[in-house]
Design a protein around this motif. Structure first.
Motif, PDB file in Angstrom:
ATOM      1  N   UNK A 288       4.367  -5.964  -2.273  1.00  0.00           N
ATOM      2  CA  UNK A 288       4.688  -4.694  -2.932  1.00  0.00           C
ATOM      3  C   UNK A 288       3.431  -3.935  -3.290  1.00  0.00           C
ATOM      4  N   UNK A 289       2.431  -4.656  -3.791  1.00  0.00           N
ATOM      5  CA  UNK A 289       1.213  -3.984  -4.216  1.00  0.00           C
ATOM      6  C   UNK A 289       0.268  -3.711  -3.056  1.00  0.00           C
ATOM      7  N   UNK A 290       0.493  -4.348  -1.917  1.00  0.00           N
ATOM      8  CA  UNK A 290      -0.212  -3.932  -0.709  1.00  0.00           C
ATOM      9  C   UNK A 290       0.257  -2.541  -0.302  1.00  0.00           C
ATOM     10  N   UNK A 291       1.433  -2.161  -0.772  1.00  0.00           N
ATOM     11  CA  UNK A 291       1.962  -0.818  -0.516  1.00  0.00           C
ATOM     12  C   UNK A 291       1.549   0.178  -1.590  1.00  0.00           C
ATOM     13  N   UNK A 292       0.608  -0.189  -2.450  1.00  0.00           N
ATOM     14  CA  UNK A 292       0.141   0.722  -3.491  1.00  0.00           C
ATOM     15  C   UNK A 292      -0.336   2.056  -2.926  1.00  0.00           C
ATOM     16  N   UNK A 293      -1.118   2.071  -1.828  1.00  0.00           N
ATOM     17  CA  UNK A 293      -1.494   3.374  -1.273  1.00  0.00           C
ATOM     18  C   UNK A 293      -0.288   4.237  -0.926  1.00  0.00           C
ATOM     19  N   UNK A 294       0.778   3.608  -0.417  1.00  0.00           N
ATOM     20  CA  UNK A 294       1.985   4.371  -0.109  1.00  0.00           C
ATOM     21  C   UNK A 294       2.628   4.901  -1.383  1.00  0.00           C
TER      22      UNK A 294
END
Length: 394
Positions: free
Chosen positions: A332-338
C-alpha cells in the motif's frame, strides 16, 4: 548489507525521497517559470506539471503490487538516471509538445524510484519515525531550492529550472547506486510469514481492507488541494502586486517552516491519535487555501502561505504510520506516489482552469469542497488505530 535503519540506508532513502518528491517543493516556481519564461498560459503550465505527476502515478500503480519482487537498488538507480537525462534534454527545449513528452517520461522514472523508496520505508522497524526523518530532509532541501532556484531562473531563464531538476535526479542516482538498502537486508514478506521486526506474524493479504482504501483516497484528496494551491501561490502574490522579491521571501519562509512538522510529528507520535490528526488536517488546509487565494494584504498572504505545506507534511506522517499498521506488506505504501500524485496530477491543471475561468478565489472554494470529501474518507478509518505503545514497533 545496508539496512533501512542504518545511517547509509537512511541517507539514501532521504535523498531518494527528496528527489522523487520534487513536486512538493518545486510547484510554485515550476508553474510560475513555465508561465513567465515560456509564455504558457495557466492551463498549459499546469498541464505540463500534471503530465509529470501522471507519469509518477502510472509508474507507482504498476509497481506497487509487485513491490516485494522488485530489484530495488538497480531499479531506483536507473529510474533516477533516466529522469536526470530527461530533464537535461528539457533544459534545451522550448516547444510545448517536446516539454510535454519529457515531463511524462521524467514523471514515470521518478515515480518508479519513489514507489520503491516509500515501500522500503514502510518495511522499517518504525515507518512513522523514518518517514518523518526523510521529510525533515525534504524540508532542508526546500529551503535551498526556494532560496536559490528563483534567482537562477531570473538570471538564466527556464533552462536553469530544468538544470536544477536534472542535477537533483543525477545526485539521487549516484547516492542510491552505492547506498540504497539491499533487498536481502529488508524484512521479507511471504503469505503466512511474519515481517521481521514486528511483534506478531501478519499474513500478506491478497487485497487491501476498506479502511486502507479510504485512507488512500483521503490522502489523494489532501494532495490535490496542496498541489492545486501551491501551483499558483507565487503567481497569486505577484499578480496582487506584492512584488517578486517579497513573494520569493515568503517561499523561503515556507521552506523554513517546513522543517518543523516532521520532528513535531515524531514528538507527538504517541500523544495524538492518527485518525484525529487526519480529520483536522483537511479543515485547516482548506481554511489556509481560502485565505491565501483571497488575501488582499501581504501579511495575511505571507503568514498563510508560509504554513500551508506544513499541514500536509505533518498529517501525512501520521497517515503513513497508520497505513503501515493497517497494511503490513509494504504494498500500500509503495503506492504512496500514486496516493499523493494522482491528486497532485490533477491539481495544477485544475487550478489553472479555475484561475483562467473564475480567478484565484475559485481555488479556495474548490479546496473547501475537497476538504469535506477528505474528512469523510478519514472518518471511515478505525478509531482504535492509534500509535503503538512504547516499546512496540509502530
Amino acid at each position: 548489507m545496508i539496512s533501512t535503519d542504518s545511517k547509509r540506508g537512511r541517507i539514501a532513502l532521504s535523498v531518494a525521497h527528496c528527489a522523487g518528491m520534487l513536486d512538493m517543493v518545486a510547484l510554485p516556481v515550476w508553474v510560475g517559470t513555465l508561465m513567465a519564461n515560456y509564455r504558457f498560459d495557466p492551463q498549459q503550465a499546469g498541464l505540463l506539471a500534471t503530465l509529470f505527476l501522471i507519469g509518477a502515478v502510472v509508474a507507482s500503480l504498476l509497481l506497487a503490487s509487485r513491490f516485494n519482487r522488485l530489484p530495488r537498488r538497480p531499479l531506483v538507480t536507473l529510474s533516477f538516471l533516466t529522469s536526470a537525462i530527461g530533464f537535461g534534454v528539457a533544459a534545451l527545449a522550448s516547444d510545448f509538445k517536446t516539454l510535454a513528452g519529457l515531463h511524462l517520461l521524467c514523471g514515470m522514472a521518478a515515480g518508479s524510484a519513489l514507489s520503491v523508496t516509500h515501500g522500503t520505508v514502510a518495511l522499517s522497524a518504525n515507518p512513522h519515525r523514518l518517514f518523518a526523518i526523510i521529510n525533515m530532509a525534504l524540508g532542508v532541501v526546500a529551503i535551498f531550492y526556494l532560496g536559490v532556484t528563483p534567482r537562477l531562473v531570473a538570471q538564466w531563464g527556464g533552462t536553469a529550472l530544468f538544470g536544477v531538476f536534472s542535477a537533483a535526479m543525477a545526485l539521487a542516482a549516484l547516492v542510491c547506486l552505492f547506498n540504497f538498502p539491499h533487498a536481502a537486508a529488508l524484512p521479507s514478506i511471504a503469505p503466512g510469514a511474519a515481517k521481521a521486526g514486528r511483534s506478531t506474524a501478519v499474513p500478506a493479504p491478497a487485497r487491501f481492507s476498506a479502511a486502507v482504501w479510504f485512507g488512500i483516497v483521503g490522502v489523494a484528496l489532501v494532495a490535490l488541494v496542496q498541489a492545486m494551491t501551491t501551483s499558483f501561490v507565487e503567481r497569486a502574490g505577484i499578480d496582487r502586486g506584492f512584488g517578486p522579491q517579497a513573494v520569493a521571501g515568503v517561499l523561503i519562509a515556507l521552506g523554513v517552516v517546513n522543517l518543523v512538522p516532521a520532528p513535531l510529528a515524531v514528538l507527538l507520535e504517541r500523544r495524538l491519535p492518527a485518525r484525529r490528526v487526519l480529520l483536522c488536517a483537511p479543515v485547516i488546509q482548506a481554511a489556509l487555501a481560502m485565505t491565501v487565494m483571497n488575501a488582499t494584504g501581504f501579511p495575511i498572504y505571507a503568514a498563510s502561505t508560509a504554513v500551508f505545506v506544513a499541514v500536509i507534511i505533518f498529517s501525512h506522517t501520521f497517515a503513513f504510520g497508520l497505513l503501515a499498521r493497517l497494511e503490513q506488506t509494504g504494498r500500500a505504501l509503495a503506492a504512496t506516489p500514486a496516493m499523493l500524485m494522482i491528486g497532485a496530477a490533477i491539481g495544477p491543471v485544475l487550478g489553472g482552469t479555475l484561475v483562467k475561468l473564475h480567478g484565484y478565489g475559485a481555488i479556495g472554494v474548490a479546496a473547501v469542497v475537497l476538504a469535506a470529501c477528505a474528512c469523510w474518507c478519514f472518518s471511515r478509518l478505525p478509531v482504535q488505530a492509534t500509535p503503538a505503545a512504547p516499546g512496540v514497533p509502530a
